[in-house]
Write an enzyme that holds these catalytic residues in place. Structure first.
Site, PDB file in Angstrom:
ATOM      1  N   GLY A   1      41.045  38.563  44.119  1.00 21.84           N
ATOM      2  CA  GLY A   1      40.229  38.029  43.009  1.00 21.84           C
ATOM      3  C   GLY A   1      40.505  36.559  42.741  1.00 21.84           C
ATOM      4  O   GLY A   1      39.768  35.899  42.020  1.00 21.84           O
ATOM      5  N   LEU A   2      41.573  36.019  43.352  1.00 24.57           N
ATOM      6  CA  LEU A   2      41.904  34.605  43.115  1.00 24.57           C
ATOM      7  C   LEU A   2      40.771  33.680  43.567  1.00 24.57           C
ATOM      8  O   LEU A   2      40.550  32.615  42.982  1.00 24.57           O
ATOM      9  CB  LEU A   2      43.214  34.276  43.849  1.00 24.57           C
ATOM     10  CG  LEU A   2      43.788  32.878  43.716  1.00 24.57           C
ATOM     11  CD1 LEU A   2      43.897  32.444  42.262  1.00 24.57           C
ATOM     12  CD2 LEU A   2      45.173  32.806  44.367  1.00 24.57           C
ATOM     13  N   LEU A   3      40.023  34.100  44.596  1.00 27.10           N
ATOM     14  CA  LEU A   3      38.936  33.261  45.102  1.00 27.10           C
ATOM     15  C   LEU A   3      37.587  33.567  44.422  1.00 27.10           C
ATOM     16  O   LEU A   3      36.533  33.275  44.975  1.00 27.10           O
ATOM     17  CB  LEU A   3      38.828  33.412  46.625  1.00 27.10           C
ATOM     18  CG  LEU A   3      40.039  32.863  47.398  1.00 27.10           C
ATOM     19  CD1 LEU A   3      39.968  33.228  48.884  1.00 27.10           C
ATOM     20  CD2 LEU A   3      40.152  31.343  47.241  1.00 27.10           C
ATOM     21  N   THR A   4      37.655  34.146  43.219  1.00 21.69           N
ATOM     22  CA  THR A   4      36.399  34.372  42.480  1.00 21.69           C
ATOM     23  C   THR A   4      36.193  33.311  41.405  1.00 21.69           C
ATOM     24  O   THR A   4      35.143  33.256  40.780  1.00 21.69           O
ATOM     25  CB  THR A   4      36.383  35.745  41.781  1.00 21.69           C
ATOM     26  OG1 THR A   4      37.419  35.749  40.780  1.00 21.69           O
ATOM     27  CG2 THR A   4      36.615  36.876  42.755  1.00 21.69           C
TER      28      THR A   4
ATOM     29  N   LYS B   1      38.059  33.155  38.622  1.00 18.69           N
ATOM     30  CA  LYS B   1      38.438  33.578  37.265  1.00 18.69           C
ATOM     31  C   LYS B   1      39.900  33.285  36.913  1.00 18.69           C
ATOM     32  O   LYS B   1      40.294  33.443  35.772  1.00 18.69           O
ATOM     33  CB  LYS B   1      38.103  35.045  37.045  1.00 18.69           C
ATOM     34  CG  LYS B   1      38.839  36.038  37.891  1.00 18.69           C
ATOM     35  CD  LYS B   1      38.295  37.427  37.569  1.00 18.69           C
ATOM     36  CE  LYS B   1      38.771  38.461  38.536  1.00 18.69           C
ATOM     37  NZ  LYS B   1      38.092  39.723  38.330  1.00 18.69           N
TER      38      LYS B   1
ATOM     39  N   TYR C   1      43.353  56.343  50.536  1.00 16.61           N
ATOM     40  CA  TYR C   1      43.042  55.673  49.261  1.00 16.61           C
ATOM     41  C   TYR C   1      42.920  56.728  48.160  1.00 16.61           C
ATOM     42  O   TYR C   1      42.084  57.634  48.228  1.00 16.61           O
ATOM     43  CB  TYR C   1      41.744  54.858  49.345  1.00 16.61           C
ATOM     44  CG  TYR C   1      41.800  53.657  50.273  1.00 16.61           C
ATOM     45  CD1 TYR C   1      42.999  53.203  50.834  1.00 16.61           C
ATOM     46  CD2 TYR C   1      40.647  52.950  50.596  1.00 16.61           C
ATOM     47  CE1 TYR C   1      43.039  52.107  51.681  1.00 16.61           C
ATOM     48  CE2 TYR C   1      40.682  51.837  51.443  1.00 16.61           C
ATOM     49  CZ  TYR C   1      41.883  51.435  51.985  1.00 16.61           C
ATOM     50  OH  TYR C   1      41.922  50.352  52.831  1.00 16.61           O
TER      51      TYR C   1
ATOM     52  N   LEU D   1      38.929  38.145  48.976  1.00 13.51           N
ATOM     53  CA  LEU D   1      38.910  37.340  47.747  1.00 13.51           C
ATOM     54  C   LEU D   1      40.327  37.072  47.257  1.00 13.51           C
ATOM     55  O   LEU D   1      40.514  36.627  46.123  1.00 13.51           O
ATOM     56  CB  LEU D   1      38.096  38.078  46.662  1.00 13.51           C
ATOM     57  CG  LEU D   1      36.656  38.420  47.061  1.00 13.51           C
ATOM     58  CD1 LEU D   1      35.965  39.246  45.986  1.00 13.51           C
ATOM     59  CD2 LEU D   1      35.869  37.134  47.328  1.00 13.51           C
ATOM     60  N   ALA D   2      41.316  37.351  48.113  1.00 14.76           N
ATOM     61  CA  ALA D   2      42.721  37.160  47.745  1.00 14.76           C
ATOM     62  C   ALA D   2      42.994  37.827  46.390  1.00 14.76           C
ATOM     63  O   ALA D   2      43.517  37.210  45.473  1.00 14.76           O
ATOM     64  CB  ALA D   2      43.073  35.669  47.734  1.00 14.76           C
TER      65      ALA D   2
HETATM   66  N1  LIG Z   1      43.089  48.033  56.399  1.00 13.51           N
HETATM   67  C1  LIG Z   1      43.967  47.834  55.445  1.00 13.51           C
HETATM   68  O1  LIG Z   1      45.185  48.013  55.621  1.00 13.51           O
HETATM   69  C2  LIG Z   1      43.473  47.389  54.105  1.00 13.51           C
HETATM   70  C3  LIG Z   1      44.390  46.954  53.136  1.00 13.51           C
HETATM   71  C4  LIG Z   1      43.878  46.558  51.904  1.00 13.51           C
HETATM   72  C5  LIG Z   1      42.518  46.578  51.671  1.00 13.51           C
HETATM   73  N2  LIG Z   1      41.649  47.011  52.633  1.00 13.51           N
HETATM   74  C6  LIG Z   1      40.192  47.074  52.407  1.00 13.51           C
HETATM   75  O2  LIG Z   1      39.739  45.798  51.956  1.00 13.51           O
HETATM   76  C7  LIG Z   1      39.001  45.946  50.755  1.00 13.51           C
HETATM   77  C8  LIG Z   1      39.100  44.712  49.919  1.00 13.51           C
HETATM   78  O3  LIG Z   1      40.401  44.545  49.408  1.00 13.51           O
HETATM   79  P1  LIG Z   1      40.691  44.426  47.866  1.00 13.51           P
HETATM   80  O4  LIG Z   1      39.588  45.042  47.107  1.00 13.51           O
HETATM   81  O5  LIG Z   1      42.041  44.994  47.622  1.00 13.51           O
HETATM   82  O6  LIG Z   1      40.824  42.849  47.622  1.00 13.51           O
HETATM   83  P2  LIG Z   1      39.784  41.649  47.393  1.00 13.51           P
HETATM   84  O7  LIG Z   1      38.473  41.988  47.998  1.00 13.51           O
HETATM   85  O8  LIG Z   1      40.479  40.430  47.819  1.00 13.51           O
HETATM   86  O9  LIG Z   1      39.659  41.602  45.802  1.00 13.51           O
HETATM   87  C9  LIG Z   1      38.812  42.483  45.151  1.00 13.51           C
HETATM   88  C10 LIG Z   1      38.968  42.320  43.648  1.00 13.51           C
HETATM   89  O10 LIG Z   1      38.472  41.049  43.204  1.00 13.51           O
HETATM   90  C11 LIG Z   1      37.793  41.217  41.973  1.00 13.51           C
HETATM   91  N3  LIG Z   1      36.380  40.864  42.199  1.00 13.51           N
HETATM   92  C12 LIG Z   1      35.560  41.276  43.205  1.00 13.51           C
HETATM   93  N4  LIG Z   1      34.343  40.719  43.102  1.00 13.51           N
HETATM   94  C13 LIG Z   1      34.375  39.947  42.015  1.00 13.51           C
HETATM   95  C14 LIG Z   1      33.416  39.119  41.370  1.00 13.51           C
HETATM   96  N5  LIG Z   1      32.177  38.967  41.855  1.00 13.51           N
HETATM   97  N6  LIG Z   1      33.786  38.443  40.252  1.00 13.51           N
HETATM   98  C15 LIG Z   1      35.036  38.546  39.752  1.00 13.51           C
HETATM   99  N7  LIG Z   1      35.989  39.343  40.305  1.00 13.51           N
HETATM  100  C16 LIG Z   1      35.665  40.026  41.432  1.00 13.51           C
HETATM  101  C17 LIG Z   1      37.959  42.681  41.564  1.00 13.51           C
HETATM  102  O11 LIG Z   1      39.191  42.842  40.833  1.00 13.51           O
HETATM  103  P3  LIG Z   1      39.347  42.891  39.233  1.00 13.51           P
HETATM  104  O12 LIG Z   1      37.980  43.133  38.641  1.00 13.51           O
HETATM  105  O13 LIG Z   1      40.309  43.978  39.004  1.00 13.51           O
HETATM  106  O14 LIG Z   1      39.921  41.558  38.874  1.00 13.51           O
HETATM  107  C18 LIG Z   1      38.131  43.355  42.909  1.00 13.51           C
HETATM  108  O15 LIG Z   1      38.759  44.589  42.857  1.00 13.51           O
HETATM  109  C19 LIG Z   1      39.614  47.208  50.128  1.00 13.51           C
HETATM  110  O16 LIG Z   1      38.796  47.778  49.142  1.00 13.51           O
HETATM  111  C20 LIG Z   1      39.800  48.080  51.345  1.00 13.51           C
HETATM  112  O17 LIG Z   1      38.582  48.715  51.684  1.00 13.51           O
HETATM  113  C21 LIG Z   1      42.115  47.394  53.850  1.00 13.51           C
END
Ligand SMILES: NC(=O)c1ccc[n+]([C@@H]2O[C@H](COP(=O)([O-])OP(=O)(O)OC[C@H]3O[C@@H](n4cnc5c(N)ncnc54)[C@H](OP(=O)(O)O)[C@@H]3O)[C@@H](O)[C@H]2O)c1
Length: 315
Positions: A215-218, A220, A59, A212-213
């Protein structure tokens, strides 16, 4: 905060975790965060009782681990740090994969960047077709013996691959994996075909990523409205803002409103209704997001709720 066992281990992790792939990524990415922002998010994370932080050596090409190391100075013992190895970290033939050579070299780099002498959970980021599984499992087991790593897990493995790794460890009396990371959310249920039943049977902890897909599942992103400025899906919707997904989100919003809850709460509660899920590792770009995510842990869905949600998701 509520805490759960990480799979069959005795380690307790917060049911809501923090994903760290927003930290230190290239500036051109929409989710780039520097040291100052990372430190503010991590301070809030610990304040609200979240102890589980998931990162990877890849990362931000090491920056995520480096920023976490700085942010946790003097507070290392409050966090459970999970990181990963496997991704290409250079151009050489041995700069990638799950060989003993690469794993042993990368763990030292991760420990240095994280400014710690142990990693709580060391995960293989993906399956490596080019290395015998026994070589990888033994290298991970040696790291536990050396005290550099406390538990081992994997990510993006299919059910048979986790099973193969676990039985290799069992056959040779080595430490076996305690967790697996698949993409898993109400909008992506592929893990339920084989991996989730496997984890239930073997007591392997699931750490759902993209919970949270993006952020789609937040709540907003709404049908007929432009994505909020500065949000992840604003410039590039990553194929998420489809008519079908937005329709589901509208229905889930209505389901939550009837019960005086929000879709953000539902995204976490739905995953946490699965017994094998240990920690839901959502990413965050602001400390307030971490605080709202932590609060979602109270909602426990009933069987009737889950059936109604299935109806919405499968319509
Ligand atoms: N093992 C793997 O191959 C792999 C691959 C991908 C990810 N991961 C891990 O999974 C974690 C989660 O994935 P992700 O961060 O990409 O996706 P996610 O959890 O589906 O989405 C996170 C995004 O949603 C928004 N968000 C989060 N909380 C919110 C709230 N309370 N209200 C409004 N918006 C909110 C933020 O984006 P904005 O503010 O920019 O809109 C945030 O960056 C990663 O950080 C990583 O540690 C692992």
């Amino acid at each position: 905060m509520k805490y759960r066992r990480l799979g069959h281990s005795g380690l307790k992790v917060s049911a809501i975790g923090l994903g760290a792939n927003n930290f230190g990524t290239a500036a051109k990415w929409p989710f780039h965060l520097g040291q100052k922002e990372t430190s503010a998010i991590i301070d809030r994370t610990l304040d609200v009782g979240i102890n589980f932080i998931d990162t990877a050596n890849a990362y931000g090409a090491g920056k995520s681990e480096e920023f976490i190391g700085v942010a946790l100075k003097g507070k290392r013992d409050q966090a459970v740090i999970a990181t990963k190895v496997w991704s290409a970290m250079g151009d050489g033939p041995n700069d990638k994969g799950s060989s003993r050579h690469h794993v042993m070299a990368q763990v030292e780099k991760s420990l240095t960047r994280l400014q710690t002498d142990y990693i709580d959970l060391y995960q293989l980021h993906s399956w490596d077709d080019d290395t015998p599984i026994e070589e990888t499992v033994r290298a991970m087991d040696d790291l536990i013996t050396q005290g550099k790593v406390r538990y081992v897990g994997c990510s993006n493995y299919s059910a048979w691959q986790v099973c193969e790794a676990m039985w290799t460890a069992r056959s040779h009396h080595m430490n076996e994996m305690v967790s697996v990371q698949p993409p898993y959310s109400m909008l992506d249920r592929k893990a339920e075909d084989e991996l989730v039943p496997f984890c239930d049977a073997y007591n392997v902890g699931i750490l759902p990523y993209f919970p949270l897909a993006h952020g789609l599942l937040t709540g907003k992103y709404r049908k007929g409205q432009a994505p909020p400025k500065g949000s992840r899906l604003a410039g590039n919707d990553r194929g998420m803002l489809t008519e079908g997904n937005l329709d589901i989100v509208e229905k889930l919003n209505a389901f939550c409103k009837e019960r005086s809850h929000t879709i953000l709460e539902l995204a976490f509660a739905w995953l946490l209704s699965r017994p094998a899920v240990s920690s839901v590792i959502a990413g965050a770009t602001k400390p307030e997001q971490v605080a709202s995510n932590a609060k979602t842990v109270e909602w426990e869905l009933t069987e009737a709720d889950l059936t109604e949600i299935d109806g919405i998701l499968n319509a």
